[in-house]
Design a protein around this motif. Sequence first.
Motif, PDB file in Angstrom:
ATOM      1  N   GLY A  64       0.799  -1.224   0.000  1.00 37.33           N
ATOM      2  CA  GLY A  64       0.000   0.000   0.000  1.00 37.33           C
ATOM      3  C   GLY A  64       0.825   1.263   0.000  1.00 37.33           C
ATOM      4  O   GLY A  64       0.327   2.318   0.380  1.00 37.33           O
ATOM      5  N   CYS A  65       2.087   1.183  -0.400  1.00 43.01           N
ATOM      6  CA  CYS A  65       3.006   2.338  -0.446  1.00 43.01           C
ATOM      7  C   CYS A  65       3.293   2.906   0.946  1.00 43.01           C
ATOM      8  O   CYS A  65       3.605   4.087   1.084  1.00 43.01           O
ATOM      9  N   LEU A  66       3.165   2.078   1.976  1.00 43.59           N
ATOM     10  CA  LEU A  66       3.473   2.503   3.339  1.00 43.59           C
ATOM     11  C   LEU A  66       4.978   2.674   3.481  1.00 43.59           C
ATOM     12  O   LEU A  66       5.748   1.797   3.094  1.00 43.59           O
ATOM     13  N   ILE A  67       5.392   3.792   4.023  1.00 43.82           N
ATOM     14  CA  ILE A  67       6.799   4.078   4.283  1.00 43.82           C
ATOM     15  C   ILE A  67       6.965   4.186   5.790  1.00 43.82           C
ATOM     16  O   ILE A  67       6.259   4.964   6.443  1.00 43.82           O
ATOM     17  N   GLU A  68       7.889   3.394   6.344  1.00 45.56           N
ATOM     18  CA  GLU A  68       8.171   3.442   7.775  1.00 45.56           C
ATOM     19  C   GLU A  68       9.660   3.658   7.981  1.00 45.56           C
ATOM     20  O   GLU A  68      10.490   3.061   7.307  1.00 45.56           O
ATOM     21  N   VAL A  69       9.965   4.538   8.937  1.00 43.79           N
ATOM     22  CA  VAL A  69      11.335   4.797   9.351  1.00 43.79           C
ATOM     23  C   VAL A  69      11.444   4.286  10.779  1.00 43.79           C
ATOM     24  O   VAL A  69      10.599   4.599  11.619  1.00 43.79           O
ATOM     25  N   VAL A  70      12.480   3.473  11.042  1.00 44.26           N
ATOM     26  CA  VAL A  70      12.625   2.842  12.350  1.00 44.26           C
ATOM     27  C   VAL A  70      13.964   3.197  12.994  1.00 44.26           C
ATOM     28  O   VAL A  70      14.922   3.548  12.306  1.00 44.26           O
ATOM     29  N   ASP A  71      14.002   3.075  14.331  1.00 46.18           N
ATOM     30  CA  ASP A  71      15.252   3.307  15.054  1.00 46.18           C
ATOM     31  C   ASP A  71      16.045   2.000  15.127  1.00 46.18           C
ATOM     32  O   ASP A  71      15.655   0.984  14.539  1.00 46.18           O
ATOM     33  N   GLU A  72      17.147   2.022  15.867  1.00 41.23           N
ATOM     34  CA  GLU A  72      18.020   0.849  15.951  1.00 41.23           C
ATOM     35  C   GLU A  72      17.338  -0.361  16.571  1.00 41.23           C
ATOM     36  O   GLU A  72      17.694  -1.501  16.296  1.00 41.23           O
ATOM     37  N   ALA A  73      16.334  -0.131  17.415  1.00 40.71           N
ATOM     38  CA  ALA A  73      15.603  -1.220  18.058  1.00 40.71           C
ATOM     39  C   ALA A  73      14.441  -1.733  17.201  1.00 40.71           C
ATOM     40  O   ALA A  73      13.747  -2.663  17.582  1.00 40.71           O
TER      41      ALA A  73
END
Length: 85
Positions: A64-73
């Motif tokens: 669905g074109c979802l963009i997620e940015v995550v941290d080191e955890a």
Amino acid sequence: MSECSIFLVQHMIDDELVSSLMAPQRLIDYINMNDCHGESYEIFDCMSEFGKVKPLRYKGWQPGCLIEVVDEAGKVVLRGYGKDH
């Protein structure tokens, strides 16, 4: 999600290091269009903890074109939708 509202993005443009501060929606748009500009880039959280800059990463393609940015955890710190192009 984090209350981080500004992200530091370092990217290479014509073999030159460029640093940009991006608001959340601008970062979503930048990641969404990365397949067009093809720059190498690194994302950092520079707002969540005084005196610290933390590396973040784009989680990868999501349905669905979802963009997620995550941290080191692996905690999602930014989520938004790109456009199918």
